[in-house]
Design a protein around this motif. Structure first.
Motif, PDB file in Angstrom:
ATOM      1  N   PHE A   1      -5.192  -5.375   6.189  1.00 35.08           N
ATOM      2  CA  PHE A   1      -4.372  -4.176   6.004  1.00 35.08           C
ATOM      3  C   PHE A   1      -3.879  -3.638   7.343  1.00 35.08           C
ATOM      4  CE2 PHE A   1      -4.187   0.469   5.993  1.00 35.08           C
ATOM      5  CZ  PHE A   1      -3.214   0.692   5.037  1.00 35.08           C
ATOM      6  N   LEU A   2      -4.786  -3.478   8.298  1.00 33.39           N
ATOM      7  CA  LEU A   2      -4.422  -2.861   9.563  1.00 33.39           C
ATOM      8  C   LEU A   2      -3.488  -3.720  10.400  1.00 33.39           C
ATOM      9  CD1 LEU A   2      -7.826  -1.255  10.583  1.00 33.39           C
ATOM     10  CD2 LEU A   2      -5.837  -0.116   9.621  1.00 33.39           C
ATOM     11  N   TYR A   3      -3.637  -5.029  10.312  1.00 39.59           N
ATOM     12  CA  TYR A   3      -2.790  -5.914  11.107  1.00 39.59           C
ATOM     13  C   TYR A   3      -1.650  -6.508  10.285  1.00 39.59           C
ATOM     14  CZ  TYR A   3      -6.388  -5.488  14.631  1.00 39.59           C
ATOM     15  OH  TYR A   3      -7.265  -4.976  15.560  1.00 39.59           O
ATOM     16  N   GLY A   4      -1.460  -5.949   9.085  1.00 41.02           N
ATOM     17  CA  GLY A   4      -0.338  -6.386   8.275  1.00 41.02           C
ATOM     18  C   GLY A   4       0.968  -5.846   8.815  1.00 41.02           C
ATOM     19  N   GLU A   5       2.057  -6.346   8.278  1.00 43.53           N
ATOM     20  CA  GLU A   5       3.372  -5.974   8.784  1.00 43.53           C
ATOM     21  C   GLU A   5       3.689  -4.507   8.531  1.00 43.53           C
ATOM     22  OE1 GLU A   5       8.013  -7.513   8.408  1.00 43.53           O
ATOM     23  OE2 GLU A   5       6.452  -8.314   7.107  1.00 43.53           O
ATOM     24  N   ARG A   6       3.316  -3.979   7.367  1.00 46.67           N
ATOM     25  CA  ARG A   6       3.646  -2.599   7.054  1.00 46.67           C
ATOM     26  C   ARG A   6       2.899  -1.616   7.947  1.00 46.67           C
ATOM     27  NH1 ARG A   6       3.883  -2.155   0.406  1.00 46.67           N
ATOM     28  NH2 ARG A   6       5.353  -3.879   0.076  1.00 46.67           N
ATOM     29  N   ALA A   7       1.575  -1.825   8.056  1.00 37.60           N
ATOM     30  CA  ALA A   7       0.791  -0.910   8.880  1.00 37.60           C
ATOM     31  C   ALA A   7       1.212  -0.977  10.334  1.00 37.60           C
ATOM     32  CB  ALA A   7      -0.693  -1.216   8.739  1.00 37.60           C
ATOM     33  N   ALA A   8       1.484  -2.185  10.832  1.00 37.71           N
ATOM     34  CA  ALA A   8       1.893  -2.326  12.232  1.00 37.71           C
ATOM     35  C   ALA A   8       3.246  -1.685  12.485  1.00 37.71           C
ATOM     36  CB  ALA A   8       1.915  -3.807  12.608  1.00 37.71           C
ATOM     37  N   THR A   9       4.086  -1.643  11.453  1.00 38.07           N
ATOM     38  CA  THR A   9       5.429  -1.109  11.636  1.00 38.07           C
ATOM     39  C   THR A   9       5.488   0.398  11.456  1.00 38.07           C
ATOM     40  OG1 THR A   9       6.352  -3.202  10.834  1.00 38.07           O
ATOM     41  CG2 THR A   9       7.826  -1.289  10.864  1.00 38.07           C
ATOM     42  N   TYR A  10       4.795   0.923  10.466  1.00 36.41           N
ATOM     43  CA  TYR A  10       5.000   2.304  10.069  1.00 36.41           C
ATOM     44  C   TYR A  10       3.850   3.243  10.376  1.00 36.41           C
ATOM     45  CZ  TYR A  10       8.954   0.431   7.491  1.00 36.41           C
ATOM     46  OH  TYR A  10      10.131  -0.191   7.164  1.00 36.41           O
ATOM     47  N   LEU A  11       2.710   2.722  10.851  1.00 33.18           N
ATOM     48  CA  LEU A  11       1.580   3.589  11.168  1.00 33.18           C
ATOM     49  C   LEU A  11       1.391   3.677  12.669  1.00 33.18           C
ATOM     50  CD1 LEU A  11      -1.115   2.598   8.499  1.00 33.18           C
ATOM     51  CD2 LEU A  11       0.584   4.425   8.409  1.00 33.18           C
ATOM     52  N   THR A  12       1.104   4.855  13.137  1.00 33.24           N
ATOM     53  CA  THR A  12       0.816   5.043  14.550  1.00 33.24           C
ATOM     54  C   THR A  12      -0.591   4.522  14.865  1.00 33.24           C
ATOM     55  OG1 THR A  12      -0.076   7.262  14.170  1.00 33.24           O
ATOM     56  CG2 THR A  12       2.289   7.078  14.587  1.00 33.24           C
ATOM     57  N   GLY A  13      -0.832   4.287  16.146  1.00 29.94           N
ATOM     58  CA  GLY A  13      -2.145   3.797  16.552  1.00 29.94           C
ATOM     59  C   GLY A  13      -3.259   4.765  16.213  1.00 29.94           C
ATOM     60  N   GLU A  14      -2.964   6.052  16.291  1.00 30.25           N
ATOM     61  CA  GLU A  14      -3.983   7.056  15.984  1.00 30.25           C
ATOM     62  C   GLU A  14      -4.374   7.000  14.506  1.00 30.25           C
ATOM     63  OE1 GLU A  14      -4.530  11.942  16.186  1.00 30.25           O
ATOM     64  OE2 GLU A  14      -2.706  10.961  16.944  1.00 30.25           O
TER      65      GLU A  14
ATOM     66  N   SER B   1      -0.454   2.102 -10.010  1.00 27.35           N
ATOM     67  CA  SER B   1       0.216   0.851  -9.639  1.00 27.35           C
ATOM     68  C   SER B   1       0.316   0.649  -8.137  1.00 27.35           C
ATOM     69  CB  SER B   1       1.626   0.825 -10.248  1.00 27.35           C
ATOM     70  OG  SER B   1       2.402   1.923  -9.755  1.00 27.35           O
ATOM     71  N   ALA B   2      -0.017   1.653  -7.344  1.00 31.21           N
ATOM     72  CA  ALA B   2       0.113   1.547  -5.890  1.00 31.21           C
ATOM     73  C   ALA B   2      -1.061   0.779  -5.297  1.00 31.21           C
ATOM     74  CB  ALA B   2       0.202   2.936  -5.261  1.00 31.21           C
ATOM     75  N   VAL B   3      -0.758  -0.035  -4.300  1.00 24.82           N
ATOM     76  CA  VAL B   3      -1.763  -0.764  -3.518  1.00 24.82           C
ATOM     77  C   VAL B   3      -1.885  -0.081  -2.173  1.00 24.82           C
ATOM     78  CG1 VAL B   3      -1.315  -2.929  -4.730  1.00 24.82           C
ATOM     79  CG2 VAL B   3       0.006  -2.353  -2.681  1.00 24.82           C
ATOM     80  N   PRO B   4      -2.932  -0.392  -1.408  1.00 25.21           N
ATOM     81  CA  PRO B   4      -3.080   0.282  -0.110  1.00 25.21           C
ATOM     82  C   PRO B   4      -1.854   0.162   0.774  1.00 25.21           C
ATOM     83  CG  PRO B   4      -5.102  -0.850  -0.669  1.00 25.21           C
ATOM     84  CD  PRO B   4      -4.108  -1.225  -1.728  1.00 25.21           C
ATOM     85  N   GLU B   5      -1.164  -0.985   0.727  1.00 25.36           N
ATOM     86  CA  GLU B   5       0.031  -1.132   1.553  1.00 25.36           C
ATOM     87  C   GLU B   5       1.121  -0.149   1.143  1.00 25.36           C
ATOM     88  OE1 GLU B   5      -1.756  -3.512   0.348  1.00 25.36           O
ATOM     89  OE2 GLU B   5      -2.464  -4.541   2.166  1.00 25.36           O
ATOM     90  N   ASP B   6       1.161   0.228  -0.160  1.00 23.94           N
ATOM     91  CA  ASP B   6       2.158   1.207  -0.593  1.00 23.94           C
ATOM     92  C   ASP B   6       1.886   2.582  -0.012  1.00 23.94           C
ATOM     93  OD1 ASP B   6       3.458  -0.704  -2.086  1.00 23.94           O
ATOM     94  OD2 ASP B   6       2.344  -0.256  -3.921  1.00 23.94           O
TER      95      ASP B   6
END
Length: 751
Positions: free
Chosen positions: A629-642, A517-522
């Protein structure tokens, strides 16, 4: 025959001597004292055969016989004349026998005399030993009689006491007052009388100790058996008088009298009686004030011991410390007493068992732990009265101390905590989806808080193992094992879910439904939580654990640190798996748009469309899932640039690889189809009589398809560059370029 000598033949002069022997046969071996025939044959067996050895032995035997004959022949005249020289041998024997017989008779007589003297000496020594033993027994009996008489006399010198002293009723003795028939008018006279009595009791105890020694060496003697009643009566009177004096000294805190009484108890080896008297006289009333035994107090608040221990400690300082100091004085000889364990701790244990039995029940883990730690502090307070480490070891070895510690069932307590902590994590992990426990931040940034309920529950469970109201130092290895098991359980939940997702069996395994049930954003939450957990576990959490175990040795702390760091590393090793799951999901979405390139064949096959001049519309949508995905709100908030760059490169490489496979397959099919059509066309021309050398100068359909793909990958490369990925660094892109680019641009990749 005696004058004949062996002669040698002429041949013997020019050959080996007759008695010559081989080198391996040595005559000297037969003359050795330790010669062993079997060992000799066994040694020579490896050199020669049995036949050769037997031949040499026979030759040697013949040689020995020959030498014997030579010896006899050489002294033959003396051997013959020997019998003629033996004249009157029988007479000489008779003359020699007479003095020898006389000498034998004298020796026999002397021997009988010595034996009789020896028997007489032995009888005398035995009689002397029996007399000495009888004298020792007589002296022992006399000493026993004198000691008994002396004890009875000393007891009579004691002041008169109530009649019930003889039955050992300590409570009645405590209520009695010591007097000698004369009412004491002043406390000083009373003190002097008490000290005098204690000194006299100490002296009586010393005599009783001698009496026990005599009785141990004079067992089963009628005289001693007849005196047993007198001895028992004296012992009862001594115990009663000593108990009354000790009670009186405790009530008045007379240090001198207490010291003398304790020495008397030590002399008669009756330390238990002194400890019981102190417990019943002093400790019991104090403990009953704190923990009444008349009615059982129920309820959680009624079973708490912290305040009770505090009051007991104050009473000990006020009412018991003076005796403990006397008993622990250096060179006092009173080290045989253990009032801490057999008087104070024993009464405390009895009071808790009767007044607060629920204290020892682990059914309420929080209250149980509070009482357990309070009890440990109380024991540490008692150990503070021990003057040395050996005294502390003796205190801990007492049966009362061991019984007190057995009351605290730490194993059951840990089992309850294990079920509580591990059960909460299992309940969170069996959820069918990844559930965030907090709202997403509105602005960009890198939140340091855990997001998923499963991760939050794991961290709470890990911290619960070492909380002040949960952790017990004696179970530190169990709580450490539980912490590592929690981390392993979480890691297994993640790895098994990802493996099931990859194999397509996630729905069949309970607890892994979240993977389907998980999507990439999850998975952004998963990556973020893993990073936060690794940072916390190897950082503040590890420091907190080491702080809890600061009393342990350096070796133990190093092992704990290594185990926790290894568990954190195992958790961080899951990051590549999660990132691969994200990359595979993004690649799958992008491949859906890539499949549209199959329509290029239908566009240019068997049509007269000119060469394409612009890219296909599907190209713009190939990287759109990655970009979203990369410029979405979740990735921008919780993922580091690396991490975002790593995901981008991984997705770009995977998508380009699929792009190359689809394009190369399309081009190969187009070229094979073109080749087949060309052969059919040439065959038709030959049947029609046309020249086969006529070439079609028009552009083929395959060239149009390749040109369209070439324009598409150029646009695709520009889109990669816009995202920050250099297309020329992707091997699949270079292969794709060479596959569809015109011949003049094969080696010049220009995006």
């Amino acid at each position: 025959m005696a004058d004949t000598l062996p002669t040698r033949s002429a041949t013997d002069l020019f050959s080996d001597p007759i008695d010559s022997q081989p080198l391996w046969f040595k005559k000297s071996s037969f003359l050795q004292p330790e010669f062993d025939s079997e060992a000799y044959i066994s040694d020579l067996r490896t050199l020669v055969s049995f036949d050769t050895l037997r031949s040499e032995l026979q030759t040697h035997l013949a040689s020995l016989k020959h030498e014997l004959i030579d010896l006899i022949n050489r002294d033959y005249a003396d051997f013959v004349n020997l019998s003629t020289k033996l004249v009157d041998v029988d007479g000489a024997i008779v003359r020699m026998r007479a003095p020898l017989t006389e000498l034998r008779e004298k020796i026999l007589g002397f021997r009988e005399s010595v034996e009789s003297t020896l028997v007489a000496v032995q009888n005398g020594l035995r009689q002397r030993s029996e007399a000495s033993a009888a004298r020792e027994i007589l002296e022992l009996l006399l000493d026993t009689f004198h000691v008994v008489s002396k004890v009875e006399k000393l007891i009579k010198e004691l002041p008169s006491v109530p009649a019930d002293w003889s039955n050992g009723d300590v409570n009645s003795m405590a209520r009695s007052s010591l007097n000698n028939g004369i009412s004491l008018q002043h406390a000083e006279n009373e003190t002097n009388l008490r000290e005098t009595q204690s000194m006299l009791l100490e002296r009586i105890a010393s005599e009783m100790n001698r009496l026990k020694f005599y009785m141990a060496h004079a067992q089963n003697l009628p005289f001693v058996e007849n005196m047993e009643k007198r001895i028992q009566s004296a012992s009862l009177l001594l115990d009663a008088s000593l108990g009354h004096c000790f009670v009186d000294a405790l009530e008045h805190r007379d240090a001198t009298a207490i010291y003398n009484c304790l020495r008397a108890y030590a002399a008669v080896d009756n330390t238990r009686n002194a400890e019981d008297i102190f417990r019943m006289t002093v400790v019991l009333p104090l403990i009953q004030k704190v923990i009444p035994q008349s009615g059982v107090v129920s309820g959680a608040s009624g079973d708490e011991l912290a305040d009770d221990y505090q009051q007991i400690e104050q009473h000990i300082v006020k009412d018991c410390k003076f005796l403990l100091e006397i008993a622990s004085a250096e060179n006092s000889g009173l080290h045989v007493f253990n009032f801490l364990a057999n008087s104070i701790l024993k009464e405390v244990l009895t009071a808790i068992q009767k007044g607060k039995p629920g204290t020892f029940s682990p059914g309420r883990p929080t209250e149980f732990l509070k009482n357990y730690k309070s009890s440990l502090d109380f024991l540490a307070h008692l150990e503070g009265y021990c003057p040395s480490r050996s005294a502390v070891a003796k205190f801990r070895a007492e049966s009362v101390y061991i019984e007190f510690m057995k009351q605290w069932n730490i194993g059951v307590y840990f089992s309850l905590r294990f079920q509580e902590i591990a059960g909460s994590l299992d309940s969170a992990l069996i959820a069918g989806s990844l559930v965030p426990v907090q709202k997403l931040p509105s602005g960009p940034g890198n939140s340091q808080d855990l997001i998923l309920k499963q991760s939050v529950t794991l961290l709470e469970s890990l911290r619960s193992c070492w909380r002040e109201d949960v952790f017990i130092l004696s179970c530190s290895e169990r709580f450490l094992r539980l912490s590592l098991q929690l981390l392993s359980r979480y890691s297994n939940w993640l790895s098994s879910g990802l493996a099931a997702l990859k194999t397509g069996n996630a729905g069949r395994n309970p607890g892994f439904e979240w993977a389907t049930s998980a999507v990439p954003e999850d998975f952004v939450y998963v990556i973020h939580d893993i990073n936060c957990l690794v940072t916390e576990v190897c950082g503040d959490y590890l420091e907190g654990v080491l702080q809890r175990l600061s009393s342990c040795s350096t070796e133990v702390l190093d092992l704990v640190k290594q185990s926790i760091v290894q568990a954190g590393k195992s958790l961080s090793d899951l990051l590549p798996l999660v990132m691969n799951a994200v990359i595979e999901a993004l690649t799958e979405k992008s491949v859906e748009d890539l499949r549209q390139l199959k329509g290029i064949t239908a566009t240019y096959r068997m049509t007269h469309k000119p060469l394409p001049v612009r890219h296909s519309p599907y190209v713009s949508g190939v990287l759109r899932p990655v970009q979203a995905f990369l410029y979405g709100e979740r990735a921008a908030t919780y993922l580091t640039g690396e991490i975002r760059n790593e995901l981008l490169r991984g997705a770009a490489f995977a998508i380009t690889g699929h792009y190359y496979e689809l394009a190369a397959d399309l081009v190969n099919v187009a070229r094979k189809t073109e080749s087949s059509l060309q052969r059919i066309r040439q065959g038709a021309q030959r049947r029609a009589g046309a020249s086969s050398d006529v070439m079609d100068n028009n552009v083929s359909d395959t060239d149009k398809i390749c040109m369209q793909l070439f324009l598409d990958i150029q646009e695709y490369g520009r889109n990669l560059s816009a995202l920050g990925v250099k297309a020329v660094e992707i091997p699949a892109y270079c292969s794709l370029w060479r596959c569809v680019a015109p011949p003049d641009q094969q080696n010049a990749i220009n995006v």
